[in-house]
Design a protein around this motif. Structure first.
Motif, PDB file in Angstrom:
ATOM      1  N   THR A  69      29.968  40.066  42.595  1.00 34.59           N
ATOM      2  CA  THR A  69      30.998  40.071  42.202  1.00 34.59           C
ATOM      3  C   THR A  69      31.517  42.516  43.150  1.00 34.59           C
ATOM      4  O   THR A  69      30.548  42.659  42.662  1.00 34.59           O
ATOM      5  N   GLY A  70      32.921  42.605  42.747  1.00 35.41           N
ATOM      6  CA  GLY A  70      32.353  43.102  43.320  1.00 35.41           C
ATOM      7  C   GLY A  70      33.809  44.198  42.076  1.00 35.41           C
ATOM      8  O   GLY A  70      34.810  43.421  42.144  1.00 35.41           O
ATOM      9  N   THR A  71      34.178  45.710  42.537  1.00 39.05           N
ATOM     10  CA  THR A  71      35.054  46.308  41.704  1.00 39.05           C
ATOM     11  C   THR A  71      35.726  46.970  42.725  1.00 39.05           C
ATOM     12  O   THR A  71      34.806  48.338  42.979  1.00 39.05           O
ATOM     13  N   LEU A  72      37.253  47.077  42.826  1.00 36.66           N
ATOM     14  CA  LEU A  72      37.703  48.294  44.043  1.00 36.66           C
ATOM     15  C   LEU A  72      37.665  49.620  43.117  1.00 36.66           C
ATOM     16  O   LEU A  72      38.349  49.596  41.826  1.00 36.66           O
ATOM     17  N   ILE A  73      37.794  50.693  44.292  1.00 33.13           N
ATOM     18  CA  ILE A  73      37.492  52.062  43.763  1.00 33.13           C
ATOM     19  C   ILE A  73      39.154  52.482  44.885  1.00 33.13           C
ATOM     20  O   ILE A  73      38.855  52.717  45.883  1.00 33.13           O
ATOM     21  N   SER A  74      40.385  52.686  44.078  1.00 36.17           N
ATOM     22  CA  SER A  74      41.028  53.213  44.996  1.00 36.17           C
ATOM     23  C   SER A  74      41.484  52.089  46.859  1.00 36.17           C
ATOM     24  O   SER A  74      41.676  53.375  48.019  1.00 36.17           O
ATOM     25  N   GLY A  75      40.948  51.006  46.546  1.00 38.93           N
ATOM     26  CA  GLY A  75      41.510  50.176  47.911  1.00 38.93           C
ATOM     27  C   GLY A  75      40.172  50.548  48.685  1.00 38.93           C
ATOM     28  O   GLY A  75      40.088  50.199  50.054  1.00 38.93           O
ATOM     29  N   LYS A  76      39.703  51.612  49.163  1.00 40.16           N
ATOM     30  CA  LYS A  76      37.812  52.205  49.963  1.00 40.16           C
ATOM     31  C   LYS A  76      36.936  52.695  49.591  1.00 40.16           C
ATOM     32  O   LYS A  76      36.406  52.586  50.633  1.00 40.16           O
ATOM     33  N   LEU A 131      34.676  51.507  52.177  1.00 43.13           N
ATOM     34  CA  LEU A 131      34.900  50.432  53.520  1.00 43.13           C
ATOM     35  C   LEU A 131      36.152  51.149  54.554  1.00 43.13           C
ATOM     36  O   LEU A 131      35.996  52.333  54.315  1.00 43.13           O
ATOM     37  N   ASN A 132      35.676  50.529  55.702  1.00 41.28           N
ATOM     38  CA  ASN A 132      36.200  51.179  57.051  1.00 41.28           C
ATOM     39  C   ASN A 132      37.594  50.852  57.053  1.00 41.28           C
ATOM     40  O   ASN A 132      38.304  51.746  57.774  1.00 41.28           O
ATOM     41  N   GLN A 133      38.066  50.540  55.826  1.00 38.59           N
ATOM     42  CA  GLN A 133      39.256  50.165  55.885  1.00 38.59           C
ATOM     43  C   GLN A 133      40.199  49.523  54.696  1.00 38.59           C
ATOM     44  O   GLN A 133      39.405  49.594  53.767  1.00 38.59           O
ATOM     45  N   THR A 134      41.399  50.005  53.984  1.00 40.18           N
ATOM     46  CA  THR A 134      41.751  50.760  52.013  1.00 40.18           C
ATOM     47  C   THR A 134      42.788  49.439  52.445  1.00 40.18           C
ATOM     48  O   THR A 134      43.650  48.783  53.041  1.00 40.18           O
ATOM     49  N   LEU A 135      41.880  48.648  51.011  1.00 40.15           N
ATOM     50  CA  LEU A 135      42.231  47.077  51.200  1.00 40.15           C
ATOM     51  C   LEU A 135      43.576  47.347  49.844  1.00 40.15           C
ATOM     52  O   LEU A 135      43.186  47.833  49.456  1.00 40.15           O
ATOM     53  N   ALA A 136      44.703  47.231  49.909  1.00 38.67           N
ATOM     54  CA  ALA A 136      45.572  46.554  49.342  1.00 38.67           C
ATOM     55  C   ALA A 136      45.536  46.003  47.976  1.00 38.67           C
ATOM     56  O   ALA A 136      45.175  44.753  47.936  1.00 38.67           O
ATOM     57  N   HIS A 137      45.540  47.002  46.580  1.00 41.44           N
ATOM     58  CA  HIS A 137      45.441  46.401  45.309  1.00 41.44           C
ATOM     59  C   HIS A 137      46.796  46.801  44.380  1.00 41.44           C
ATOM     60  O   HIS A 137      46.711  48.149  44.342  1.00 41.44           O
ATOM     61  N   GLN A 138      46.849  45.854  43.677  1.00 44.25           N
ATOM     62  CA  GLN A 138      47.958  46.455  42.212  1.00 44.25           C
ATOM     63  C   GLN A 138      47.853  46.596  41.207  1.00 44.25           C
ATOM     64  O   GLN A 138      47.846  47.783  40.196  1.00 44.25           O
ATOM     65  N   SER A 139      46.586  46.124  40.322  1.00 41.08           N
ATOM     66  CA  SER A 139      45.755  46.245  39.811  1.00 41.08           C
ATOM     67  C   SER A 139      44.482  47.614  39.557  1.00 41.08           C
ATOM     68  O   SER A 139      44.624  47.774  40.828  1.00 41.08           O
ATOM     69  N   ASN A 250      34.794  61.556  44.958  1.00 41.86           N
ATOM     70  CA  ASN A 250      34.994  62.567  45.457  1.00 41.86           C
ATOM     71  C   ASN A 250      36.738  62.641  45.611  1.00 41.86           C
ATOM     72  O   ASN A 250      37.429  63.119  46.275  1.00 41.86           O
ATOM     73  N   GLY A 251      37.642  61.785  44.532  1.00 43.38           N
ATOM     74  CA  GLY A 251      38.581  61.361  44.498  1.00 43.38           C
ATOM     75  C   GLY A 251      39.658  61.082  43.561  1.00 43.38           C
ATOM     76  O   GLY A 251      39.130  60.676  42.409  1.00 43.38           O
ATOM     77  N   TRP A 252      40.766  60.377  44.016  1.00 35.41           N
ATOM     78  CA  TRP A 252      41.425  59.595  42.758  1.00 35.41           C
ATOM     79  C   TRP A 252      41.040  58.719  43.008  1.00 35.41           C
ATOM     80  O   TRP A 252      40.758  58.027  44.063  1.00 35.41           O
ATOM     81  N   HIS A 253      41.382  57.596  41.451  1.00 36.80           N
ATOM     82  CA  HIS A 253      41.568  56.853  41.077  1.00 36.80           C
ATOM     83  C   HIS A 253      42.781  55.979  41.350  1.00 36.80           C
ATOM     84  O   HIS A 253      42.976  56.476  40.107  1.00 36.80           O
ATOM     85  N   TYR A 254      42.976  54.863  41.887  1.00 34.41           N
ATOM     86  CA  TYR A 254      44.444  54.344  41.577  1.00 34.41           C
ATOM     87  C   TYR A 254      44.707  53.318  42.336  1.00 34.41           C
ATOM     88  O   TYR A 254      43.988  52.695  43.358  1.00 34.41           O
ATOM     89  N   PRO A 255      45.892  53.062  41.920  1.00 28.74           N
ATOM     90  CA  PRO A 255      46.234  51.338  42.681  1.00 28.74           C
ATOM     91  C   PRO A 255      46.816  51.755  44.247  1.00 28.74           C
ATOM     92  O   PRO A 255      47.689  52.221  44.469  1.00 28.74           O
ATOM     93  N   THR A 256      46.347  51.227  44.880  1.00 31.08           N
ATOM     94  CA  THR A 256      47.201  51.327  46.404  1.00 31.08           C
ATOM     95  C   THR A 256      48.544  51.250  46.610  1.00 31.08           C
ATOM     96  O   THR A 256      49.183  51.632  47.788  1.00 31.08           O
ATOM     97  N   ILE A 257      48.999  50.243  46.398  1.00 30.01           N
ATOM     98  CA  ILE A 257      50.454  49.644  46.358  1.00 30.01           C
ATOM     99  C   ILE A 257      50.922  49.582  44.756  1.00 30.01           C
ATOM    100  O   ILE A 257      49.921  49.240  43.639  1.00 30.01           O
ATOM    101  N   ALA A 258      52.193  49.859  44.450  1.00 28.38           N
ATOM    102  CA  ALA A 258      53.067  50.046  43.634  1.00 28.38           C
ATOM    103  C   ALA A 258      54.443  49.515  43.464  1.00 28.38           C
ATOM    104  O   ALA A 258      55.593  50.018  44.031  1.00 28.38           O
ATOM    105  N   LYS A 259      54.926  48.985  42.365  1.00 25.34           N
ATOM    106  CA  LYS A 259      56.523  48.449  42.747  1.00 25.34           C
ATOM    107  C   LYS A 259      56.856  49.411  41.661  1.00 25.34           C
ATOM    108  O   LYS A 259      56.701  49.693  40.344  1.00 25.34           O
ATOM    109  N   ALA A 260      58.211  49.674  41.977  1.00 24.23           N
ATOM    110  CA  ALA A 260      59.183  50.278  41.200  1.00 24.23           C
ATOM    111  C   ALA A 260      60.475  50.123  41.495  1.00 24.23           C
ATOM    112  O   ALA A 260      61.148  49.818  42.290  1.00 24.23           O
TER     113      ALA A 260
END
Length: 380
Positions: A69-76, A131-139, A250-260
């Motif tokens: 099991t793993g946890t995404l960090i900024s989708g990267k 990761l070679n590509q950014t994976l989308a996640h809201q949580s 060495n960057g931000w930890h953030y959700p890659t997508i958000a609803k607003a």
């Protein structure tokens, strides 16, 4: 004589069929899923990913799903256990709740500098997959302030993992624990106690340990079941991997997508190596149907240190846009590709039907029967 033989053959066939049916029923009953705890809505925890690969030695995980099991960090990046990455092809792809399967490359696997493969109690069993590509996640699950180690006896610790449930309709489950102790000679190695019937099993290694604030404090290493019936569960305190995480991300930890729609607050965390690197007041900007409220955004008005959290406040009319944290760190606002939480069945890649437990073939049942008398040292 022929009738007698025919009757005997039919009787044996019927007996075997009934026995197999009963065995299948028991194996797929809800009791099996209880091992992995309370079912969790994967859609609401889409930063948790399943690591798939080839069956491990002695493993009983079907189709190589749910090796770890793993946890995404900024989708990267994916945070997991280093021992999940020991052998090439043990993990070769990442599966999201949407069912999206993303290949990984073994050459990219990073393990903590102090981790030593194949040692029973190797320190800092922590790994990161770029990761070679950014994976989308809201949580998002934020890290605790890893500048310090702060565990207290009896505090609640939760683990969400895919162990034993990769083929279920509810593949992500939560097990509940309380903090027990720190290893007397290895401060990075920490232990937790079970509090109910839930406990970790094969496939839960690499899961994040979270505290009462849902902040990540450790990475799951494994568990052992002793002959006296007691269970020992242990993990790696991420305080001792703090620099490894900061140096890698060495960057931000953030959700890659958000609803607003209207005024919306987005919380992010600094995983930069030093304070104010980069300066968000010079780096952040917006695009499309997004307006940045500079006065209310604490990321623009307060000092930011490693592992500190801050907010960006935006306004939107519900259209598409982007909040850029830096030139290569975008948060997509209201993208059309956001997964509908009402669609799918938990990201197991199938449609229709459901099951209260695992799905097993005859070979797997025989394997389980054999493994029932073997004490596995590592339960991952």
């Amino acid at each position: 004589m022929k009738k007698s033989l025919l009757f005997t053959a039919l009787t044996l066939t019927l007996t075997l069929t009934l026995t197999l049916t009963l065995t299948l029923t028991l194996a797929s009953s809800q009791a099996f899923a209880v091992v992995n705890g309370t079912p969790i809505d994967w859609q609401q925890h889409d930063s948790t990913v399943r690591l798939d690969g080839h069956p491990m030695w002695g493993g009983v995980i079907q189709d190589a799903k749910g090796q770890c099991t793993g946890t995404l960090i900024s989708g990267k990046y994916i945070l997991t256990a280093a021992h999940c990455l020991d052998r090439e092809n043990d993990v070769d792809s990442v599966t999201m709740v949407s069912g999206q399967n993303t290949p990984t490359e073994f050459a990219q696997y990073l393990t903590h500098p102090d981790y030593v493969s194949d040692e029973d109690f190797s320190t800092n069993d922590v790994g990161i997959i770029p990761l070679n590509q950014t994976l989308a996640h809201q949580s998002i699950q934020f890290f605790s302030d890893l500048n310090v180690s702060h565990f207290s006896k009896g505090e609640a610790i939760n683990i969400n993992g895919f162990g034993g449930t990769a083929t279920d309709s509810s593949p992500l489950n939560q097990a509940n624990f309380t903090f027990s102790e720190v290893h007397w000679a290895i401060p990075e190695l920490i232990y937790i106690d079970v509090v109910n019937e839930s406990h970790t099993t094969n496939g839960d290694s690499g899961s994040a340990w979270t505290n009462a604030n849902n902040d990540i404090v450790a990475v799951h290493k494994g568990s052992a079941l002793f002959t006296n019936g007691s269970r020992e569960t242990y993990g790696s305190d991420l305080h001792y991997s703090s620099d490894f995480i900061l140096d890698t991300v060495n960057g931000w930890h953030y959700p890659t997508i958000a609803k607003a729609n209207g005024q919306t607050t987005i919380t992010v965390q600094s995983l930069h190596q030093t304070a104010m690197q980069p300066d968000p007041s010079n780096e952040a900007w917006v695009q499309g149907d997004v307006t940045l409220n500079s006065e209310l955004s604490t990321c623009l008005t307060t000092e930011i240190n490693p592992y500190s959290k801050c907010t960006f406040v935006i306004d939107s009319n519900g259209g598409e846009g982007v909040l850029w944290l830096s030139a290569n760190e975008p948060i997509e606002i209201n993208p059309k590709t956001i997964t509908n939480p009402d669609e799918g069945n938990g990201g197991n890649g199938s449609t229709g039907g459901s099951s209260s437990g695992g799905s097993f073939g005859l070979f797997s049942l025989l394997t389980l029967a054999g493994l029932g008398v073997i004490r596995r040292k590592w339960i991952i």
